[in-house]
Design an enzyme around this catalytic site. Structure first.
Site, PDB file in Angstrom:
ATOM      1  N   GLU A  30      -3.333  -9.910   3.570  1.00  0.00           N
ATOM      2  CA  GLU A  30      -4.128  -9.671   4.782  1.00  0.00           C
ATOM      3  C   GLU A  30      -5.169 -10.744   5.050  1.00  0.00           C
ATOM      4  O   GLU A  30      -5.424 -11.087   6.212  1.00  0.00           O
ATOM      5  CB  GLU A  30      -4.820  -8.304   4.700  1.00  0.00           C
ATOM      6  CG  GLU A  30      -3.887  -7.112   4.906  1.00  0.00           C
ATOM      7  CD  GLU A  30      -3.241  -6.626   3.621  1.00  0.00           C
ATOM      8  OE1 GLU A  30      -3.219  -7.384   2.616  1.00  0.00           O
ATOM      9  OE2 GLU A  30      -2.762  -5.485   3.600  1.00  0.00           O
ATOM     10  N   GLU A  45       0.845  -1.209   0.000  1.00  0.00           N
ATOM     11  CA  GLU A  45       0.000   0.000   0.000  1.00  0.00           C
ATOM     12  C   GLU A  45       0.874   1.252   0.000  1.00  0.00           C
ATOM     13  O   GLU A  45       0.599   2.223  -0.703  1.00  0.00           O
ATOM     14  CB  GLU A  45      -0.941  -0.030   1.215  1.00  0.00           C
ATOM     15  CG  GLU A  45      -2.001  -1.121   1.050  1.00  0.00           C
ATOM     16  CD  GLU A  45      -2.836  -1.371   2.301  1.00  0.00           C
ATOM     17  OE1 GLU A  45      -2.234  -1.572   3.377  1.00  0.00           O
ATOM     18  OE2 GLU A  45      -4.069  -1.350   2.201  1.00  0.00           O
TER      19      GLU A  45
HETATM   20  C1  3H9 Z   1      -1.275  -5.180   6.983  1.00  0.00           C
HETATM   21  O1  3H9 Z   1      -0.264  -4.798   6.477  1.00  0.00           O
HETATM   22  C2  3H9 Z   1      -2.536  -4.388   7.014  1.00  0.00           C
HETATM   23  C3  3H9 Z   1      -2.447  -3.193   6.135  1.00  0.00           C
HETATM   24  O2  3H9 Z   1      -3.435  -3.234   5.174  1.00  0.00           O
HETATM   25  C4  3H9 Z   1      -2.421  -1.911   6.909  1.00  0.00           C
HETATM   26  C5  3H9 Z   1      -3.671  -1.623   7.653  1.00  0.00           C
HETATM   27  C6  3H9 Z   1      -3.632  -0.310   8.392  1.00  0.00           C
HETATM   28  N1  3H9 Z   1       4.380  -7.504  12.019  1.00  0.00           N
HETATM   29  O3  3H9 Z   1       8.201 -14.970   9.231  1.00  0.00           O
HETATM   30  P1  3H9 Z   1       9.541 -14.742   9.802  1.00  0.00           P
HETATM   31  C7  3H9 Z   1       8.001 -11.075  12.675  1.00  0.00           C
HETATM   32  S1  3H9 Z   1      -1.337  -6.686   7.744  1.00  0.00           S
HETATM   33  C8  3H9 Z   1       5.031  -7.867  13.136  1.00  0.00           C
HETATM   34  O4  3H9 Z   1      10.083 -15.756  10.750  1.00  0.00           O
HETATM   35  P2  3H9 Z   1      10.621 -14.994   7.157  1.00  0.00           P
HETATM   36  C9  3H9 Z   1       7.747 -12.539  12.894  1.00  0.00           C
HETATM   37  O5  3H9 Z   1       6.766 -12.744  13.873  1.00  0.00           O
HETATM   38  C10 3H9 Z   1       0.276  -7.352   7.532  1.00  0.00           C
HETATM   39  N2  3H9 Z   1       5.955  -8.855  13.162  1.00  0.00           N
HETATM   40  O6  3H9 Z   1      10.618 -14.481   8.663  1.00  0.00           O
HETATM   41  C11 3H9 Z   1       9.118 -13.032  13.313  1.00  0.00           C
HETATM   42  O7  3H9 Z   1       9.290 -12.713  14.691  1.00  0.00           O
HETATM   43  P3  3H9 Z   1      10.120 -13.680  15.656  1.00  0.00           P
HETATM   44  C12 3H9 Z   1       0.492  -7.852   6.172  1.00  0.00           C
HETATM   45  C13 3H9 Z   1       6.220  -9.471  12.007  1.00  0.00           C
HETATM   46  O8  3H9 Z   1      11.838 -14.423   6.523  1.00  0.00           O
HETATM   47  C14 3H9 Z   1      10.070 -12.152  12.502  1.00  0.00           C
HETATM   48  O9  3H9 Z   1       9.298 -11.008  12.112  1.00  0.00           O
HETATM   49  N3  3H9 Z   1       1.774  -8.513   6.088  1.00  0.00           N
HETATM   50  C15 3H9 Z   1       5.570  -9.138  10.810  1.00  0.00           C
HETATM   51  O10 3H9 Z   1      10.411 -16.480   7.115  1.00  0.00           O
HETATM   52  C16 3H9 Z   1      10.598 -12.814  11.254  1.00  0.00           C
HETATM   53  O11 3H9 Z   1       9.497 -13.313  10.506  1.00  0.00           O
HETATM   54  C17 3H9 Z   1       1.920  -9.813   6.323  1.00  0.00           C
HETATM   55  O12 3H9 Z   1       0.972 -10.522   6.584  1.00  0.00           O
HETATM   56  C18 3H9 Z   1       4.613  -8.096  10.840  1.00  0.00           C
HETATM   57  N4  3H9 Z   1       3.965  -7.707   9.730  1.00  0.00           N
HETATM   58  O13 3H9 Z   1       9.340 -14.357   6.455  1.00  0.00           O
HETATM   59  C19 3H9 Z   1       3.320 -10.334   6.266  1.00  0.00           C
HETATM   60  N5  3H9 Z   1       6.030  -9.942   9.823  1.00  0.00           N
HETATM   61  O14 3H9 Z   1      11.483 -13.771  15.061  1.00  0.00           O
HETATM   62  C20 3H9 Z   1       3.594 -11.235   7.429  1.00  0.00           C
HETATM   63  C21 3H9 Z   1       6.945 -10.742  10.397  1.00  0.00           C
HETATM   64  O15 3H9 Z   1      10.025 -13.023  16.982  1.00  0.00           O
HETATM   65  N6  3H9 Z   1       4.957 -11.724   7.428  1.00  0.00           N
HETATM   66  N7  3H9 Z   1       7.071 -10.460  11.706  1.00  0.00           N
HETATM   67  O16 3H9 Z   1       9.406 -15.014  15.610  1.00  0.00           O
HETATM   68  C22 3H9 Z   1       5.391 -12.683   6.599  1.00  0.00           C
HETATM   69  O17 3H9 Z   1       4.682 -13.183   5.742  1.00  0.00           O
HETATM   70  C23 3H9 Z   1       6.792 -13.177   6.801  1.00  0.00           C
HETATM   71  O18 3H9 Z   1       7.187 -12.801   8.106  1.00  0.00           O
HETATM   72  C24 3H9 Z   1       7.826 -12.600   5.803  1.00  0.00           C
HETATM   73  C25 3H9 Z   1       9.261 -12.986   6.276  1.00  0.00           C
HETATM   74  C26 3H9 Z   1       7.570 -13.220   4.426  1.00  0.00           C
HETATM   75  C27 3H9 Z   1       7.732 -11.116   5.736  1.00  0.00           C
END
Ligand code: 3H9
Length: 708
Positions: free
Chosen positions: A130, A110
């Site tokens: 999302e 976004e």
């Molecule tokens: C959104 O954006 C809504 C919008 O429309 C805005 C509205 C206002 N937040 O997965 P990993 C942490 S909704 C907080 O192991 P990888 C994760 O918990 C969001 N923390 O690494 C982990 O912590 P820990 C939309 C987050 O390389 C650490 O980072 N976005 C977030 O295998 C490493 O993550 C998503 O849904 C976050 N957004 O994969 C993306 N993301 O080490 C969600 C990660 O303490 N994230 N963490 O366990 C992912 O899909 C994967 O984390 C990503 C990296 C592919 C980015």
């Protein structure tokens, strides 16, 4: 300026770097920092254009998911969220180039779409995931994406939640250029090229939005597909509604509608459950007494003993991860059969477009069939997947102990047997562990990793890490009968059979659980897995049954009639030649007759009772497992049920679901069942305790069996 965002300059090009490791989420301070930087850029006459880039391994992976609870509870004002910042970027008089590497997900995409141009590294991934968290884009994603990529693509991305790679994003107009080599240098070059050009605002683009006639068929098809493929989930349908709003309303009004739908989803139990799952999937990798730094054993080659359905599937899992694997069988006919099954599975994957023929040819070369243990002395890990019987497993392990090198991990794919007893036949019980794959092993994501009394920390750390490499989600469990998943599954299936014996129809039981969101009803699962499997195990363990305790009998009686399920064309259902289930009145008649002989009174049974008896049977046993320490945390049980047993992710898993209902209510119902049905329904002490204290399973922290 905030520490999280830096503003530097390369001559007339400003560079805004977002530094909020690990994934540059839009945590408090990040939007403020970007806004301040844009203000500087707008006012600085020496700046002709700007680049916004993520520091570290990625662009912005989205909103900070940890902040959502504050939004729900109102501790953080909901307001318009990121929308004013995105409008500020779009309104900046200098062109802004968003430079994407790693992932631009959710709020990250976004943010990127508010820029005037987007460039990306070739391996970058771009998406609005999302819906996987039970919400929809909340910062204009459903309004800007169709303006860039068209309505169909926007629906696919916002409702499906899967990302696209950079080349696809280029093809559909989301990005403007792919930058090979150094992304920042390329983005700055690009910014110099476009400096001085008019700043095109995404929100003012309209050509890709299509006409009402073109769109109505697209929306209808999308809704139908979401109802089928994302059954029971509200967010995908809300995302489609929001994209539809983009086609019907002016931008600002569309954003308002998106915010309304976003808030509705955010406050739902579904999004709470799915966010629990997101963090849970990461939590299960954390083993309190096996720290991240624990030394690991490199696993560069493997062997599988047993080329049956499980063994063959496991060999495919290793090959798919690029690990060469020996596949051993006792005789040529069984080996040939196993290999032909593997080839058939791969051929299906090619037909379905999952793999290319080249990929499959390469994988097949990694699987080396053998009838002997030659070569086993070289491999780093062996998975035993022979027939489920203690004597045979012990024999195989004794043999493996003789032929395998010191330091090789010996793993058993047993689904029920005592891993310590298996390990006792070796001279290296510290190198023995359970790796319980789920059928079909090459498809199912769950791997229960069974910790033996003597399994070393290195072996545990290696196996947990290996599960990731194999594309599985590894959950560490303790060594009890049936481990976590199957131990809970037993009372669940038992109740489903009891219900049929008490007067419910097979279809009513399965439909209640299917409508609850389970991938299949419990009786249909029995037919798929083979009713004879449980029947054989029950016969083996009959001596352990306590006298006077009711046993489910109808499933075993069906087996006595040769009705083993799908493989014999009949079980709880009849099956046609395409293995489609057909309700069978004969089963109803037989069960009524057996119930009459056993003196089981017949009655009308409500859907509610079916659900409570089956789901709370899972929960009550889960509570025992948790208390006894065979699972580390309630969330570990949830992750097992979501990935191995078809529990609906939007309900968060059985333990989370019980927490959502309220443990007091669950406990009362269990007590009611105990009064009606006797000691099988004795409430787990932990359930009683938490219910009385007004606590939840999520509040309970313990775990010894799986920790030491
Ligand atoms: C959104 O954006 C809504 C919008 O429309 C805005 C509205 C206002 N937040 O997965 P990993 C942490 S909704 C907080 O192991 P990888 C994760 O918990 C969001 N923390 O690494 C982990 O912590 P820990 C939309 C987050 O390389 C650490 O980072 N976005 C977030 O295998 C490493 O993550 C998503 O849904 C976050 N957004 O994969 C993306 N993301 O080490 C969600 C990660 O303490 N994230 N963490 O366990 C992912 O899909 C994967 O984390 C990503 C990296 C592919 C980015």
């Amino acid at each position: 300026m905030s520490d999280l965002v830096q503003l530097t300059k390369d001559d007339a090009i400003a560079i805004v770097t977002i530094n909020n490791p690990p994934v540059n989420a839009l945590s408090p301070g990040v939007p403020e920092g970007i806004s301040e930087a844009i203000e500087h850029i707008s006012k600085d006459d020496n700046v002709k254009a700007a680049v916004v880039i993520g520091g570290g391994r990625t662009f912005v992976a989205g909103a900070d998911i940890k902040e959502f609870e504050k939004l729900r509870s109102g501790t953080k004002p909901r307001g318009e969220g990121m929308l004013p910042l995105l409008a500020q970027i779009e309104d900046c008089p200098k062109p802004i180039v968003m430079a994407i590497h790693g992932t631009a997900f959710g709020g990250g995409l976004e943010l990127a779409m508010a820029g005037h141009y987007r460039v990306a590294a070739p391996e970058a991934q771009i998406g609005q995931p999302e819906v996987k968290l039970g919400i929809i884009p909340g910062a204009g994603g459903t309004q800007r994406l169709p303006r860039l990529a068209g309505v169909a693509k926007a629906i696919e991305m916002c409702a499906g939640g899967n990302p696209v790679k950079a080349d696809e994003a280029l093809g559909c107009g989301i990005i403007d250029r792919i930058i090979e080599g150094d992304l920042l240098a390329g983005a700055v070059r690009f910014a110099r090229e476009i400096a001085g050009r008019p700043t095109l605002k995404t929100r003012e683009r309209g050509v890709s939005l299509g006409t009402a006639e073109q769109n109505s068929a697209i929306f209808a098809a999308a809704r139908e597909s979401a109802r089928k493929k994302q059954r029971g989930m509200m967010a995908p349908l809300a995302a489609i509604d929001a994209v539809e709003a983009a086609t019907k309303l002016p931008f600002e009004k569309g954003c308002r509608e998106e915010r309304r739908l976003f808030a509705e989803c955010l406050n739902s139990d579904q999004s709470k459950a799915l966010i629990h799952v997101f963090f849970g999937e990461r939590e299960v990798a954390k083993i309190p007494d096996v720290p991240k730094e624990t030394a690991q054993i490199p696993v560069e080659s493997a062997a599988v003993v047993g080329a049956g359905t499980m063994g063959g599937g496991i060999a495919m899992v290793f090959a798919n991860a690029g690990i060469p694997v020996l596949l051993k069988e006792a005789d040529q006919a069984a080996l040939d059969q196993g290999l032909s099954k593997i080839r058939k599975n791969y051929a299906t994957s090619v037909e379905r477009g999952r793999f290319t023929q080249e990929f499959v040819d390469e994988r097949l070369k990694l699987i080396q069939p053998t009838l002997r243990y030659d070569g086993f002395e070289r491999v780093d890990m062996v998975i035993e997947a022979v027939f489920e019987g203690m004597a045979l497993k012990k024999e195989v392990f004794a043999q493996l102990d003789r032929v395998c090198k010191a330091g090789a991990i010996l793993a058993s794919n047993t689904s029920t047997l005592d891993i310590d007893e298996i390990a006792s036949t070796t001279s290296r019980p510290d190198f023995v562990i359970g790796t319980h794959f789920f059928s079909p092993a090459n498809v199912m994501r769950l791997l229960e990793i069974v910790r033996g009394k003597k399994s070393s920390k290195e072996v545990i750390a290696t196996t947990m890490q290996l599960s990731k490499k194999l594309g599985k989600i590894g959950v560490l469990v303790g060594n009890c009968r049936g481990f976590v998943g199957n131990r809970m599954f037993h009372p669940y299936v038992r109740e489903s059979v009891f219900l049929v014996e008490e007067g419910a129809t097979v279809e009513a039981v399965d439909k209640a659980l299917y409508d609850f969101g389970m991938a299949m009803g419990p009786l249909a699962v029995g037919d798929l897995a083979g009713l004879d499997v449980g029947w054989r195990i029950r016969k083996e363990y009959r001596h352990l049954e306590k006298p006077g305790i009711r046993q489910a009998m109808a499933g075993d009686r069906l087996c006595e009639l040769g009705r083993y399920g799908q493989k014999t064309g009949a079980g709880w259902y009849k099956y046609d030649e395409k293995r489609r289930a057909i309700p069978d009145p004969e089963v109803t008649n037989l069960v009524r007759q057996w119930a009459a002989e056993a003196g089981i009174p017949q009655r009308q049974i409500s859907t509610n009772e079916i659900l409570d008896r089956c789901v709370y049977a899972l929960v009550n046993e889960g509570a025992r497992i948790l208390e006894e320490g065979y699972a580390l945390r309630a969330v570990d049980i949830d992750i097992i049920y979501l990935n191995g047993y078809g529990f609906p992710s939007y309900r968060g898993g059985p333990m989370w679901f019980a927490d959502t209902v309220g443990l007091e209510k669950v406990y009362d119902r269990v007590c009611e069942f105990q009064r009606q049905h006797g000691s099988l329904w004795e409430p787990a002490p932990l359930l009683a305790q938490l219910a009385k204290q007004g606590l939840s399973f999520a509040d309970f922290k313990a775990g010894h069996g799986a920790t030491a």
